[in-house]
Design a protein around this motif. Sequence first.
Motif, short mmCIF file in Angstrom:
data_model
loop_
_atom_site.label_atom_id
_atom_site.label_comp_id
_atom_site.label_asym_id
_atom_site.label_seq_id
_atom_site.Cartn_x
_atom_site.Cartn_y
_atom_site.Cartn_z
N ASN A 18 -3.88 -3.89 4.48
CA ASN A 18 -3.42 -3.37 3.20
C ASN A 18 -2.92 -1.95 3.45
OD1 ASN A 18 -3.23 -2.24 0.60
ND2 ASN A 18 -4.84 -3.56 -0.17
N GLY A 74 2.00 -6.12 -3.54
CA GLY A 74 1.61 -5.52 -4.81
C GLY A 74 2.28 -4.17 -4.96
N TYR A 75 2.52 -3.78 -6.19
CA TYR A 75 3.15 -2.50 -6.48
C TYR A 75 2.28 -1.73 -7.45
CZ TYR A 75 7.20 -4.63 -4.29
OH TYR A 75 8.03 -5.23 -3.40
N SER A 83 3.58 -9.37 -11.95
CA SER A 83 2.91 -9.98 -10.81
C SER A 83 3.67 -11.24 -10.41
CB SER A 83 1.47 -10.35 -11.18
OG SER A 83 1.47 -11.46 -12.06
#
Length: 93
Positions: A18, A74-75, A83
């Motif tokens: 991540n 993801g932002y 999403s």
Amino acid sequence: MQQLDIVESDGLLRFDLNADAFLHHMVRNIVGALLYVGKGALSPDDMQALLAARDRTSAPPTFMPDGLYLTGVGYPDEFALPSRCEAARLRLR
């Protein structure tokens, strides 16, 4: 890099990474080096020195892309992007 988890399951290794951004081949470079640590060809201290040096020429080979999958993006909420599920729903309308 914000998080990296390594999970062993049924004889397979899963690397969950991540980060707020990735460079070209970054995941493959990290996985390649971590496999050398796992084999005992590099020590954890060697890995730390490798990361600090920021020099790919002294690193183990880049891991092949086979078996590496992007499973999600993801932002930050500030971008107000839907999403993956919401985007699919919007396309169906």
